[in-house]
Design an enzyme around this catalytic site. Structure first.
Site, short mmCIF file in Angstrom:
data_model
loop_
_atom_site.label_atom_id
_atom_site.label_comp_id
_atom_site.label_asym_id
_atom_site.label_seq_id
_atom_site.Cartn_x
_atom_site.Cartn_y
_atom_site.Cartn_z
N ARG A 433 -5.75 -1.72 14.15
CA ARG A 433 -4.86 -1.12 13.15
C ARG A 433 -3.41 -1.43 13.48
NH1 ARG A 433 -3.54 4.05 13.53
NH2 ARG A 433 -5.61 4.67 14.22
N TYR A 485 9.34 -1.97 -11.63
CA TYR A 485 7.89 -2.04 -11.61
C TYR A 485 7.32 -0.63 -11.81
CZ TYR A 485 3.14 -2.65 -9.99
OH TYR A 485 1.78 -2.65 -9.92
N ASP A 558 13.17 -4.61 -4.00
CA ASP A 558 11.85 -5.16 -4.32
C ASP A 558 12.09 -6.59 -4.81
OD1 ASP A 558 9.49 -5.96 -5.50
OD2 ASP A 558 9.03 -4.01 -6.38
N LYS A 583 1.55 -11.23 -5.24
CA LYS A 583 2.10 -12.08 -6.31
C LYS A 583 2.44 -13.46 -5.75
CE LYS A 583 1.51 -8.14 -8.29
NZ LYS A 583 2.54 -7.15 -8.54
C1 PLP Z 1 2.79 -5.79 -8.28
C2 PLP Z 1 4.10 -5.24 -7.93
C3 PLP Z 1 4.23 -4.19 -7.03
C4 PLP Z 1 3.04 -3.49 -6.44
O1 PLP Z 1 2.34 -4.31 -5.54
P1 PLP Z 1 0.75 -4.23 -5.29
O2 PLP Z 1 0.50 -5.39 -4.41
O3 PLP Z 1 0.07 -4.31 -6.61
O4 PLP Z 1 0.46 -2.95 -4.63
C5 PLP Z 1 5.50 -3.77 -6.71
N1 PLP Z 1 6.59 -4.34 -7.25
C6 PLP Z 1 6.50 -5.36 -8.13
C7 PLP Z 1 7.75 -5.94 -8.71
C8 PLP Z 1 5.26 -5.84 -8.51
O5 PLP Z 1 5.16 -6.85 -9.38
#
Ligand code: PLP
Length: 762
Positions: A433, A485, A558, A583
């Site tokens: 972990r 998001y 982000d 992504k």
């Molecule tokens: C998809 C996304 C998230 C969340 O991420 P996950 O991997 O789905 O948990 C956060 N911020 C943005 C801009 C995203 O596109």
């Protein structure tokens, strides 16, 4: 299951692997069928349907269909290795049959001919590679069953005239088998030039990540002889495992981008070598001086990425250069993301026909200037002092090698616990972990890309985002932009409130409003996202982070949409960067992952690291390994997505079916000037369109997409389209006429045609 237009470009076929969706779930990536046996239908004949996984595994079908399409074949098979593909052809022969082989060629073929098949009374004869007259003179009409050619040949890169070879073979009643490992489809399609069988070591370009040993074999005609060859996979058992098959398909999705980069770099390196004082001659089909240049130009789309060159001097001089490269790895094989150099004369064995001073290069995905620099130094030149390029760092994963075996791909460490010395108990590895070696490389690569002191992987983007809020205490406040998001918005509206943490929302990009939202002493975090989902609103990150810092708050960005290739928030003053690595970073729509990175590993960072340990939202080793594999092509994927997104935006400007276009690359977009300043290399692969005619029109348009897959998420190799208001639900602030596009790495023509047909009548 195939859902792409019949005339789709091969870039599109590759990126989407024919556009197949997993039948049970609609997954954009196939499931891996791990079963060895299948429940039988008692009414079936003995070998009808799927019954055991040596004869057939459903995981093969998508790869085989894609390969057949690329090769222009009636049928194709995946096999356990390139050598297994070769063996299947040989095993289908009979005692007394003759085979005509090139004298110099892939060593493995000759070992098979001499060690194995000779014992069965099959006669192998060899002709000087590329010599059509010798082929004509040696082929035995009625007896020679196979004329074997390697194209381009190993190691001199001779490209035989395939149509002429086919003529010679067919006149004698033989079949022409082409080993086209050095030049994959669709760049080279020997079946279309008259060959009967084409085979590949898929270990090389087709898989392209130096992590799967595999073979393919494809036929111009699915006739009885092919059925006989095909049967050999089942009979002699050289099958490919389902996981390797899945990885191969994943690798093939970026084949077009990898070949484009590798070929361009190979041309640059070949020209560099041609002008180098220590090089006697360079063999690269792209050079006018190469004997096959004209033929290669006629028969192939490009010249490949293999180069052979001879050093002035003898075997020791070549071996010295071989041992002196630093960036370029001394290793056998080819076609991977990392550039390899090999002294074939030595590695083939003492009786190798390869010239003793010849070195072979497999050019990978690094920046060409770095490769030339490394070769120059290895040959005693001065090199240059420039830092290594991003392409180089990504392709090689910072050059990390496994220990103790020096593998170019790090192993997948599955252990949950590690045996350690009581004197230093738990160091450096204690428990899965907290530590797993598999995650260390992608963490280092992401930290390098972001200019971060450290990066930590999380089990999802949301887990990474949540760690920021979990690190706060009751009474703390967060200033957060109102367009972002939706998953983060949803979380902030529920969890932190329950933990006594208050959120102050401000209009996205509005710095005065941000200043007003901050309560000095209480506001601990400012949360930013630029471009923001899904309207692409831009925030001046340097200014916003300065506001946060002045007020004593940390800023978190982000950076999922921009990726560190286009925006480096830490350089702009941010304290932390967060990604959904699901992504772009991974980019293959097959893992859920998140990451946090920090400018300084101070107390807040330590607290978030402790949260990962305590709350346990870690990334599994398999996902971390796949993420590292995805990162190797990040720059190629992002560059293609950016190029296509701006082309789409330009194409749709003023389109009758479009009410508004939201893309930071357009001069008309409100945030353009700031975006142009803080984004480098492109404006990203995300854009939204507001459809003329309101929600009903938007829903109609949405339902018509074929190339863009109607699915959530973004940043993958395949383009996606989504009506965000539907996904986000009734309290979504997203306009109901908005469709969000995630532009993938397909051919731009297919994407524009798909948009055009979807918008018709909107
Ligand atoms: C998809 C996304 C998230 C969340 O991420 P996950 O991997 O789905 O948990 C956060 N911020 C943005 C801009 C995203 O596109």
């Amino acid at each position: 299951m195939a859902d792409l237009p019949d005339n789709a470009h091969t870039d599109t076929l590759l990126a989407q692997a024919l556009g197949w969706l997993e039948p049970m779930s609609g997954g954009v990536v196939p499931a891996i069928e791990m079963a060895t046996t299948y429940k039988r239908n008692s009414a079936f004949a003995r070998d009808e349907g799927i019954w055991y996984s040596r004869p057939e595994n459903p995981t093969y079908w998508q790869v085989e269909a894609l390969l057949a399409r690329l090769e222009g074949a009636e049928a194709a098979l995946v096999t356990g290795s390139g050598t297994a593909s070769t063996a299947m052809v040989v095993e289908a022969l009979k005692t007394g049959d003759y085979v005509l082989l090139p004298q110099v060629g892939y060593g493995g073929l000759h070992f098979m001919a001499t060690d194995m098949a000779n014992h069965w009374g099959i006669v192998f004869e060899s002709y000087p590679a590329g010599d059509l007259d010798a082929m004509r003179a040696m082929i035995r009409p009625g007896q020679t069953k196979i004329l074997w050619v390697e194209a381009p040949s190993n190691p001199e890169l001779i490209v035989p005239d395939i149509a002429a070879c086919a003529g010679i073979a067919h006149e004698a009643g033989a079949r022409l088998v082409v080993d086209a490992t050095f030049m994959p489809p669709p760049l080279f399609q020997p079946l279309k030039l008259g060959a009967d069988i084409v085979l590949h070591s898929a270990t090389k370009y087709l898989n392209g990540h130096s992590d799967v040993v595999a073979g393919t074999i494809a036929t111009a005609r699915a006739d009885d002889w092919w059925r006989h060859v095909e049967h050999m996979r089942f009979r002699s058992g050289a099958v490919l495992g389902p996981f390797e098959t899945w990885l191969l398909l994943r690798g093939m999705r970026t084949l077009h981008l990898r070949m484009e980069r590798a070929q361009a770099s190979a041309m640059a390196v070949a020209r560099f070598l041609e002008g180098h004082g220590r090089v006697r001659r360079v063999l690269y089909p792209g050079l006018e001086s190469h004997p096959s240049h004209a033929l290669a130009r006629r028969q192939m789309d490009g010249f490949g990425a293999m180069i052979a060159f001879e050093i002035d001097g003898g075997v020791e001089d070549a071996a010295a250069v071989w041992g002196a490269t630093k960036l370029i790895k001394n290793a056998t094989s080819l076609g991977g993301p990392e550039t390899l150099i090999e002294h074939r004369h030595v590695s083939d064995g003492y009786d190798s026909p390869v010239p003793p001073a010849m070195l072979r290069l497999s050019i990978g995905l690094e920046d060409a200037a770095d490769l030339c620099d490394d070769l120059d130094r290895a040959m005693g030149g001065p090199g240059s002092n420039r830092g290594r390029g991003i392409g180089t760092k990504l392709a090689q994963g910072l050059g990390w090698e496994s220990r103790p075996h020096a593998g170019v791909v790090l192993p997948l460490h599955m252990a949950s616990t590690y045996a350690t010395d009581p004197a230093a108990y738990g160091k450096p590895y204690a428990y899965g972990r907290d530590q797993n070696p598999t995650g260390e490389q992608p963490e280092a690569v992401i930290a390098e890309l972001e200019g971060a002191a450290e990066a930590k992987l999380f089990g999802s983007g949301m887990a990474a985002a949540a760690a920021v809020f979990q690190a706060l205490a009751s009474g703390d406040r967060v200033a957060i932009q109102d367009s972002l998001y939706w998953g983060v918005r949803g979380m902030v509206k529920t969890l932190p409130a329950a933990w006594g943490i208050a959120a102050d929302w401000f209009p996205t990009g509005d710095l005065d409003a941000l200043r007003a939202a901050i309560r000095p002493g209480e506001t601990k975090v400012v949360w930013l996202e630029s471009p923001a989902n899904p309207g692409m609103a831009i925030t001046d990150l340097a200014a916003a982070c300065a506001v946060a810092r002045e007020a004593g708050a940390v800023s978190v960005v982000d950076n999922t949409f921009a990726t560190p290739l286009l925006t480096r928030p830490l350089d702009l003053g941010a304290d932390f960067v967060m990604h959904s690595a699901t992504k772009y970073l991974n980019g293959h729509s097959d893992i859920i992952a998140g990451v946090l990175a920090c400018r300084e590993a101070g107390p807040f960072w330590q607290r978030m690291a402790a949260i990962r340990h305590q709350a346990g939202a870690i990334l599994g080793p398999l996902e971390a390994w796949l993420l590292m594999r995805g990162l190797r092509t990040l720059d190629l994927r992002v560059a293609r997505a950016c190029r296509s997104a701006i082309a789409i935006a330009r194409h749709l400007e003023g389109h009758a079916g479009v009410a508004a276009l939201l893309y930071p690359g357009l001069e008309s977009f409100p945030g353009h000037a700031v975006a142009a300043r803080q984004m480098t290399g492109g404006f990203g692969g995300m854009l939204s369109i507001r459809v003329k005619g309101g929600e009903a029109a938007a829903m109609r348009v949405w339902s018509r997409f074929r190339v863009f897959k109607i699915a959530t998420s973004l940043g993958g190799v395949e383009s996606l389209v989504e009506h965000r208001a539907t996904v986000e639900g009734p309290d979504s602030p997203v306009p109901v006429d908005l469709l969000r596009l995630s532009v993938g790495i397909e051919h731009i023509g297919d994407l524009i045609a798909d948009l055009e047909q979807a918008l018709v009548g909107a």
